[in-house]
Design an enzyme around this catalytic site. Structure first.
Site, PDB file in Angstrom:
ATOM      1  N   SER A   1       0.823  -1.224   0.000  1.00 61.26           N
ATOM      2  CA  SER A   1       0.000   0.000   0.000  1.00 61.26           C
ATOM      3  C   SER A   1       0.849   1.263   0.000  1.00 61.26           C
ATOM      4  CB  SER A   1      -0.915   0.016   1.217  1.00 61.26           C
ATOM      5  OG  SER A   1      -1.819  -1.042   1.133  1.00 61.26           O
TER       6      SER A   1
ATOM      7  N   GLU B   1     -10.138   6.808   2.510  1.00 63.42           N
ATOM      8  CA  GLU B   1      -9.732   5.410   2.384  1.00 63.42           C
ATOM      9  C   GLU B   1     -10.632   4.445   3.170  1.00 63.42           C
ATOM     10  OE1 GLU B   1      -6.318   3.973   4.490  1.00 63.42           O
ATOM     11  OE2 GLU B   1      -6.042   2.308   3.102  1.00 63.42           O
TER      12      GLU B   1
ATOM     13  N   ASP C   1      -8.852  -4.357   2.919  1.00 65.31           N
ATOM     14  CA  ASP C   1      -7.561  -5.047   2.837  1.00 65.31           C
ATOM     15  C   ASP C   1      -7.342  -5.978   4.040  1.00 65.31           C
ATOM     16  OD1 ASP C   1      -4.632  -5.224   1.904  1.00 65.31           O
ATOM     17  OD2 ASP C   1      -4.362  -4.312   3.884  1.00 65.31           O
TER      18      ASP C   1
ATOM     19  N   HIS D   1      -6.534  -9.957   4.101  1.00 66.91           N
ATOM     20  CA  HIS D   1      -5.370 -10.609   4.741  1.00 66.91           C
ATOM     21  C   HIS D   1      -5.824 -11.699   5.707  1.00 66.91           C
ATOM     22  CE1 HIS D   1      -2.020  -8.217   3.259  1.00 66.91           C
ATOM     23  NE2 HIS D   1      -2.692  -7.111   3.492  1.00 66.91           N
TER      24      HIS D   1
ATOM     25  N   ASP E   1      -5.530   0.385  -4.321  1.00 61.78           N
ATOM     26  CA  ASP E   1      -4.072   0.370  -4.428  1.00 61.78           C
ATOM     27  C   ASP E   1      -3.566  -0.959  -4.984  1.00 61.78           C
ATOM     28  OD1 ASP E   1      -4.974  -0.887  -2.144  1.00 61.78           O
ATOM     29  OD2 ASP E   1      -3.534   0.068  -0.799  1.00 61.78           O
ATOM     30  N   HIS E   2      -4.350  -2.027  -4.762  1.00 60.95           N
ATOM     31  CA  HIS E   2      -4.022  -3.389  -5.213  1.00 60.95           C
ATOM     32  C   HIS E   2      -5.168  -4.282  -4.761  1.00 60.95           C
ATOM     33  CE1 HIS E   2      -3.298  -4.204  -1.016  1.00 60.95           C
ATOM     34  NE2 HIS E   2      -2.514  -3.133  -0.982  1.00 60.95           N
TER      35      HIS E   2
END
Ligand code: MG
Ligand code: ZN
Length: 373
Positions: A89, A259, A264, A268, A306-307
């Protein structure tokens, strides 16, 4: 014969002059039409770890219509960093904030660890107000890239001290520990107040009485904010509404980064309920932003990631094509391209496939196109 050639040549000349006049006229007209609506404000929403399957979850798990469907323009970005095929990130947020590819872990510095200007610093120079909001600590990689220049994302106390001297006018998130419970015993809350900030460590204001002469900062948790599943409530959309109220007071315009950090973290953890609840919270916040932009008219809204995290897929359950079973293929990030959604003046620039650094290039172009001074 000679005469005939001459007249044909003359006619061709006339025709081409006419054509070129016509083309010129059209170009000017198109140019005028395009610049008629200016991009005064830009709101960039980053869903950390939000790939296309995460976005698709808003189709199947949200009880109201997905706000992603309200965007007229959609593109895809390539997210690899300078050091690795799969980004983290920090480097990808630096790509959005500063328009450069750098190494994983870097915030606002290039591959030689030298500071590079970010969009907050650049637009502040032309009188534009700026804000950042996150459901993580405000010192976490994604928001930090918009105000810090730090070799390593893990240096949270160093990052916090750089917020004090930054151009940011409004911030909301967690991370108070890095401001008033520090190894060096500095009290950054006091230092922020000396820099004209009103800081609140408890809650967002319940009534909208804004003192526009002061900057505003909200640090509502020691580190990250609670999960949606643990009762975070409407923090993200409430902080967004407050920021829009505050920042839109500036006639020169504003830049706001929002954000959804924990999409995210659900990835994870390979925890579909966690991921989806965070995604829906982000979707609702997009709704609030689009409502503002649709009435404001001069606001460009960009939503991207971001991904991707988790290699998340909406698979079928035991051969039953009428039942979705969310599955993960990794506990880390993945290299898949991530979507970009755009709406408002300048949105047309955001179609097609490009590098994540181009998000910065396009935002900067739009801000400075209207502020040639
Ligand atoms: Mg993040
Ligand atoms: Zn991550």
């Amino acid at each position: 014969m000679k005469f005939c050639f001459k007249s044909i040549f003359f006619l061709i000349c006339c025709a081409s002059i006419l054509v070129s006049c016509n083309t010129k006229k059209e170009v000017t007209l198109i140019g005028k039409k395009k610049s008629a609506i200016k991009t005064k404000n830009i709101i960039l929403l980053v869903g950390d770890g939000m790939g296309l399957s995460q976005v698709s979850a808003s189709q199947f798990y949200h009880n109201s219509k997905s706000n992603f469907e309200r965007f007229p323009v959609i593109g895809l970005i390539k997210t690899s960093s300078a050091s690795e095929l799969i980004t983290d990130s920090a480097s990808s947020s630096t790509a959005f904030a500063s328009g450069i590819k750098t190494y994983n872990g870097a915030l606002g510095v290039n591959t030689d660890t030298l500071a590079v200007k970010n969009i907050v610093e650049e637009v502040s120079n032309i009188g534009i107000s700026t804000g950042i909001i996150s459901t993580s600590s405000i010192t976490h990689a994604t928001p930090a890239a918009f105000y810090t220049h730090t070799k390593k994302r893990s240096m949270a106390e160093d990052i916090a001290s750089q917020l004090v001297n930054s151009e940011i006018d409004f911030f909301a998130g967690g991370g108070s520990d890095y401001f008033n419970n520090r190894d060096d015993n500095r009290d950054l809350i006091l230092e922020l107040e000396e820099k004209n900030f009103i800081i609140n460590l408890n809650s967002l204001p319940t009534e909208m009485k804004i003192d526009f002469s002061k900057k505003q900062g909200y640090l509502l948790a020691p580190k990250g904010l609670p999960k949606m599943l643990e009762g975070r409530g409407t923090f993200l959309s409430d902080a967004t509404t407050l920021a829009l109220e505050y920042l839109s007071n500036n006639e020169n315009g504003f830049f706001l980064m929002i954000e959804g950090a924990q999409i995210d973290w659900g990835g994870h953890d390979n925890d579909a309920d966690y991921l989806i609840s965070e995604l829906i919270d982000f979707d609702n916040t997009i709704g609030a932003v689009l409502d503002f932009a649709e009435s404001n008219k001069e606001t460009l809204v960009i939503v991207t990631a971001d991904h991707e995290t988790g290699g998340f897929t909406l698979g079928q359950d035991n051969g039953n094509y009428n039942k979705i079973k969310p599955v993960f293929s990794t506990t880390g990030h993945s290299a898949t391209m991530v979507p970009v959604f755009a709406s408002g003046p300048g949105a047309g620039l955001f179609g097609s496939i490009y590098e994540n650094t181009a998000i910065y290039d396009k935002m900067k172009f739009l801000f400075f196109k209207n502020n040639k001074n």
